[in-house]
Design a protein around this motif. Structure first.
Motif, PDB file in Angstrom:
ATOM      1  N   ILE A   9      40.172  48.959  37.563  1.00 40.61           N
ATOM      2  CA  ILE A   9      41.610  48.682  37.418  1.00 40.61           C
ATOM      3  C   ILE A   9      42.021  47.408  38.154  1.00 40.61           C
ATOM      4  CG2 ILE A   9      43.942  49.547  37.871  1.00 40.61           C
ATOM      5  CD1 ILE A   9      42.858  52.371  37.419  1.00 40.61           C
ATOM      6  N   PRO A  10      41.721  47.264  39.463  1.00 42.54           N
ATOM      7  CA  PRO A  10      42.099  46.007  40.130  1.00 42.54           C
ATOM      8  C   PRO A  10      41.344  44.800  39.596  1.00 42.54           C
ATOM      9  CG  PRO A  10      40.802  47.402  41.600  1.00 42.54           C
ATOM     10  CD  PRO A  10      41.162  48.234  40.408  1.00 42.54           C
ATOM     11  N   LEU A  11      40.119  45.019  39.098  1.00 43.95           N
ATOM     12  CA  LEU A  11      39.359  43.910  38.522  1.00 43.95           C
ATOM     13  C   LEU A  11      40.074  43.373  37.279  1.00 43.95           C
ATOM     14  CD1 LEU A  11      36.851  42.115  38.338  1.00 43.95           C
ATOM     15  CD2 LEU A  11      35.730  43.955  37.049  1.00 43.95           C
ATOM     16  N   LEU A  12      40.535  44.278  36.420  1.00 42.06           N
ATOM     17  CA  LEU A  12      41.259  43.859  35.228  1.00 42.06           C
ATOM     18  C   LEU A  12      42.556  43.141  35.591  1.00 42.06           C
ATOM     19  CD1 LEU A  12      40.810  47.004  32.935  1.00 42.06           C
ATOM     20  CD2 LEU A  12      39.736  44.760  32.672  1.00 42.06           C
ATOM     21  N   ALA A  13      43.223  43.632  36.616  1.00 44.29           N
ATOM     22  CA  ALA A  13      44.472  43.005  37.048  1.00 44.29           C
ATOM     23  C   ALA A  13      44.234  41.575  37.532  1.00 44.29           C
ATOM     24  CB  ALA A  13      45.124  43.834  38.156  1.00 44.29           C
ATOM     25  N   SER A  14      43.021  41.311  38.005  1.00 41.54           N
ATOM     26  CA  SER A  14      42.698  39.979  38.531  1.00 41.54           C
ATOM     27  C   SER A  14      42.317  38.992  37.435  1.00 41.54           C
ATOM     28  CB  SER A  14      41.541  40.079  39.541  1.00 41.54           C
ATOM     29  OG  SER A  14      41.870  40.917  40.615  1.00 41.54           O
ATOM     30  N   VAL A  15      41.719  39.477  36.361  1.00 44.52           N
ATOM     31  CA  VAL A  15      41.143  38.558  35.380  1.00 44.52           C
ATOM     32  C   VAL A  15      41.891  38.485  34.054  1.00 44.52           C
ATOM     33  CG1 VAL A  15      38.850  38.871  36.374  1.00 44.52           C
ATOM     34  CG2 VAL A  15      39.550  40.314  34.453  1.00 44.52           C
ATOM     35  N   VAL A  16      42.689  39.505  33.728  1.00 39.61           N
ATOM     36  CA  VAL A  16      43.394  39.496  32.445  1.00 39.61           C
ATOM     37  C   VAL A  16      44.642  38.621  32.546  1.00 39.61           C
ATOM     38  CG1 VAL A  16      44.656  40.881  30.752  1.00 39.61           C
ATOM     39  CG2 VAL A  16      42.554  41.776  31.792  1.00 39.61           C
ATOM     40  N   PRO A  17      44.743  37.585  31.718  1.00 41.17           N
ATOM     41  CA  PRO A  17      45.945  36.744  31.744  1.00 41.17           C
ATOM     42  C   PRO A  17      47.158  37.527  31.252  1.00 41.17           C
ATOM     43  CG  PRO A  17      44.559  36.147  29.885  1.00 41.17           C
ATOM     44  CD  PRO A  17      43.775  37.143  30.699  1.00 41.17           C
ATOM     45  N   ALA A  18      48.264  37.431  31.968  1.00 42.42           N
ATOM     46  CA  ALA A  18      49.455  38.188  31.608  1.00 42.42           C
ATOM     47  C   ALA A  18      50.697  37.432  32.073  1.00 42.42           C
ATOM     48  CB  ALA A  18      49.416  39.577  32.251  1.00 42.42           C
ATOM     49  N   PRO A  19      51.833  37.661  31.423  1.00 38.38           N
ATOM     50  CA  PRO A  19      53.077  37.017  31.850  1.00 38.38           C
ATOM     51  C   PRO A  19      53.530  37.550  33.205  1.00 38.38           C
ATOM     52  CG  PRO A  19      53.516  38.661  30.172  1.00 38.38           C
ATOM     53  CD  PRO A  19      52.021  38.523  30.247  1.00 38.38           C
ATOM     54  N   GLU A  20      54.298  36.775  33.910  1.00 36.31           N
ATOM     55  CA  GLU A  20      54.778  37.169  35.240  1.00 36.31           C
ATOM     56  C   GLU A  20      56.030  38.035  35.106  1.00 36.31           C
ATOM     57  OE1 GLU A  20      53.382  36.623  38.155  1.00 36.31           O
ATOM     58  OE2 GLU A  20      51.695  35.501  37.332  1.00 36.31           O
ATOM     59  N   LEU A  21      55.866  39.217  34.554  1.00 34.36           N
ATOM     60  CA  LEU A  21      57.004  40.111  34.371  1.00 34.36           C
ATOM     61  C   LEU A  21      57.104  41.165  35.465  1.00 34.36           C
ATOM     62  CD1 LEU A  21      56.719  40.709  30.496  1.00 34.36           C
ATOM     63  CD2 LEU A  21      58.176  39.076  31.709  1.00 34.36           C
ATOM     64  N   ILE A  94      48.865  46.230  33.200  1.00 32.26           N
ATOM     65  CA  ILE A  94      48.079  44.995  33.186  1.00 32.26           C
ATOM     66  C   ILE A  94      48.769  43.942  32.331  1.00 32.26           C
ATOM     67  CG2 ILE A  94      45.858  43.967  32.556  1.00 32.26           C
ATOM     68  CD1 ILE A  94      45.669  45.851  34.949  1.00 32.26           C
ATOM     69  N   LEU A  95      49.335  44.353  31.211  1.00 28.21           N
ATOM     70  CA  LEU A  95      49.945  43.419  30.264  1.00 28.21           C
ATOM     71  C   LEU A  95      51.235  42.787  30.777  1.00 28.21           C
ATOM     72  CD1 LEU A  95      49.323  45.322  26.907  1.00 28.21           C
ATOM     73  CD2 LEU A  95      48.114  43.311  27.787  1.00 28.21           C
ATOM     74  N   VAL A  96      51.849  43.398  31.791  1.00 33.88           N
ATOM     75  CA  VAL A  96      53.065  42.792  32.370  1.00 33.88           C
ATOM     76  C   VAL A  96      52.775  42.088  33.694  1.00 33.88           C
ATOM     77  CG1 VAL A  96      54.609  44.404  31.219  1.00 33.88           C
ATOM     78  CG2 VAL A  96      53.787  44.933  33.523  1.00 33.88           C
ATOM     79  N   GLY A  97      51.480  41.987  34.045  1.00 31.73           N
ATOM     80  CA  GLY A  97      51.116  41.209  35.219  1.00 31.73           C
ATOM     81  C   GLY A  97      51.016  41.977  36.515  1.00 31.73           C
TER      82      GLY A  97
END
Length: 206
Positions: A9-21, A94-97
């Motif tokens: 989970i934290p790995l995905l949060a670090s590498v997946v590009p997402a908008p700063e929402l 993840i999708l909202v950053g």
């Protein structure tokens, strides 16, 4: 494997590009609580669906094959179902950053909660029993009789169960391990490799 699935989970949060929402300016505790509530909704909803949709139940049944309450049983899941359930709760975050530090705390909270929810320890939280998805109420979810276990799907809270009308709890009810498991499959395989294969067999639909 399940712990690795939580750790990703934290790995995905670090590498997946997402908008700063995501509200990064909020205090860490507030961010974690929001993340827990969002994840709780997604995981609870997918958990409910896993009892209603045959294909999902094939994989979720591994978790219900246990016949006693024990902390580590919270981590006893088919890896494929665990991935689906985790995605339902974490993908929106993840999708909202979702920031990696918040994701790390969330991953730890999920692992600890799975242990607490399935432990056989005698701990009480008073009136919070009706809101928090702890072991005292989650035992009713693992009752083996058809239809009886279709209650208390929440991971962290029972809020969504109240809304879905799937909440059930009787503080006076006591039962033994003989009432846990799956009545339709009393001889469900217990070996790890067999459980990995079983959902793909003709008998795996339960």
């Amino acid at each position: 494997m399940i712990l690795a699935g939580v750790a990703v989970i934290p790995l995905l949060a670090s590498v997946v590009p997402a908008p700063e929402l995501w509200p990064r300016h909020w205090p860490l505790l507030a961010q974690v609580l929001v993340a827990i509530m969002v994840a709780d909704f997604g995981i609870t909803t997918m958990h409910l669906a896993s009892h209603k949709i045959g294909m999902l139940w094939r994989f979720h049944a591994v978790h219900h094959s246990v016949t006693r309450f024990y902390g580590l049983n919270g981590l006893m899941k088919h890896p494929l179902h665990h991935a689906i359930e985790t995605a339902a709760g974490v993908a929106p975050l993840i999708l909202v950053g979702l920031p990696a530090p918040v994701a790390g705390v969330l991953a730890l909270a999920v692992a600890v909660q799975l242990l607490l929810q399935h432990s056989n320890a005698d701990y009480r939280v008073g009136p919070a029993t009706y809101v928090l998805a702890l072991n005292e109420g989650h035992r009713f979810h693992h009752l083996r009789w058809a239809g009886v276990g279709d209650v208390n799907f929440g991971l962290f809270t029972l809020i969504w169960d109240h809304l879905y009308r799937t909440y059930s709890y009787d503080p006076a009810r006591r039962f033994s391990s003989a009432e846990l498991g799956m009545a339709a499959k009393p001889h469900y395989p217990s070996a790890y490799s067999a459980q990995l294969r079983y959902p793909f067999t003709p008998d795996g639909g339960c």
